[in-house]
Design a protein around this motif. Sequence first.
Motif: not given
Length: 185
Positions: A16-24, A115-116
């Motif tokens: 949920g950190a944003g890896k997929s969002t940023l990578s796309r 984490l929060d």
Amino acid sequence: MRQNTGFILWLTGMSGAGKSTLSRALQAKLDGVRPVELLDGDEVRTWLSRGLGFSREDREENVRRIGNVALLLARHGVGVIVAAISPYRGSRDEVRRMAAAKGVPFLEVFIQASLDALIARDVKGLYKKALAGEIPHFTGVSDPYEAPESPEAVVRSDAEPVDAGLERVLEMLRKRELLPSAAAA
Ligand SMILES: Nc1ncnc2c1ncn2[C@@H]1O[C@H](COP(=O)(O)OS(=O)(=O)O)[C@@H](OP(=O)(O)O)[C@H]1O
Ligand SMILES: Nc1ncnc2c1ncn2[C@@H]1O[C@H](COP(=O)(O)OP(=O)(O)O)[C@@H](O)[C@H]1O
């Protein structure tokens, strides 16, 4: 420009950190500008790493497989974006060493969020389950995440909009002449 030079852009961070969002978003920017391929942990686990679980051993094997495929592609001029939790520093460093041995640039990007923030975001509802004890070995909750010590870039997804992180990573690629300066602005 080193447009024939492949590279591995390795996005690491918790679920949920944003890896997929940023990578796309990165893939969309690079597409048509230079050869690009995306290897996302979630998706890779349906083919290359099918059957692997989330023990330390399986995660290390997953990262090793992704690293090897990324290296094969990068050696033939592809800019490979990897999005995988890859929680163990040793595994990521192993891929970095393999890449260095083949003369392939390896750029580690830490997608960071507290984490929060991840619990509040809980895109897939996994944190709720993990906190309730329903998912064993969940990264950041009941399993380790070893943050990079000297990543080439850090994106604070809990403190900056997607576009800000995207632009910083693109700028890093431009500075290394892995992207033309006029493109992907
Ligand atoms: N126990 C546990 N811990 C962490 N994540 C879990 C777990 N079980 C399932 N998932 C889902 O698997 C996705 C992570 O796969 P990865 O291949 O990136 O993980 S790893 O690099 O091998 O650690 C991850 O996807 P992302 O949320 O996109 O990171 C989760 O959806
Ligand atoms: N700066 C940011 N960078 C990336 N994602 C962000 C950012 N701010 C908020 N988000 C949101 O966080 C979520 C990240 O989910 P995802 O990209 O699937 O993460 P991961 O692949 O690391 O599991 C998305 O809903 C996205 O819209």
